[in-house]
Design a protein around this motif. Structure first.
Motif: not given
Length: 223
Positions: A135-156
């Motif tokens: 189970i994960k919570l990922y925050l998307g980018p403020q400026d990027g388009d979000g398509a790249d999974p590397a732009q989605w950050l978890g709490p760690g």
């Protein structure tokens, strides 16, 4: 990918927080539809799929008497979110008709060193399955388009969606195919099996922002 579409509002109708959590775990859609390793709902082979009213009845009865669930949760040594999520799934699988829980959090060791553990090993009408849960919570980018999974950050600091998917595919899911795992599984009378992941949680969209879902996102993902 949603096994019980007619029950999606059920968690809001339940009184006890732990029972609501259990219902949410079972009913919530996965974060992604397309993953680099096959996904499988842990209850995909249960009799509840053909008779969702029986699942609803079980959850409502548990809401009237939640002591069995509370006792099960109290046996855990931690209430970290990931472990709590696994513990709820274990309870569901143990009570699901047509599903047998063979092992949970099964440690795999080489000598005195722990290589990892298998989250769930279960048997249903489709055979034996090794399942890795998250189970994960990922925050998307403020400026990027979000398509790249590397732009989605978890709490760690090292937690990113792309890294989690890579860890699933390169470490967690291949674990059951190692000789050490096959020896342990053979001791449980398991020779043939398949390995799957199940990823739940939320994608969080910054506001203001124009982030789109990451590639592979389930159109029904929670946000």
């Amino acid at each position: 990918m949603t096994l019980f579409p007619d029950l999606l509002n059920l968690p809001h109708q339940l009184r006890h927080p732990e029972v609501r959590d259990l219902a949410w775990v079972i009913l919530a859609p996965p974060m992604l539809t397309h993953t680099p390793w096959p996904q499988r709902h842990p209850l995909a082979g249960s009799d509840w799929v053909q008779a969702p009213e029986q699942l609803e009845h079980w959850l409502r009865e548990l809401d009237r008497n939640c002591q069995p669930l509370l006792h099960w949760l109290e046996l855990a040594t931690t209430r970290r979110l990931g472990r709590y999520y696994e513990r709820l799934w274990q309870f569901a699988v143990q009570h699901a008709p047509g599903v047998e829980l063979i092992a949970a959090n099964l440690p795999i060791r080489l000598g005195g060193h722990t290589l990892g553990e298998l989250d769930l090993v279960l048997r249903d009408r489709d055979g034996v399955h090794h399942l890795e849960l998250a189970i994960k919570l990922y925050l998307g980018p403020q400026d990027g388009d979000g398509a790249d999974p590397a732009q989605w950050l978890g709490p760690g600091s090292n937690d990113r969606l792309d890294r989690k998917l890579k860890h699933f595919c390169q470490h967690q899911l291949p674990m059951s195919s190692r000789p050490e795992s096959r020896e342990v599984l053979a001791g449980l009378d398991v020779q043939a099996f398949s390995a799957h992941l199940w990823l739940g949680g939320y994608l969080l969209y910054p506001w203001p922002g124009q982030a789109r879902p990451p590639t592979g996102a389930n159109p029904q993902h929670l946000r």
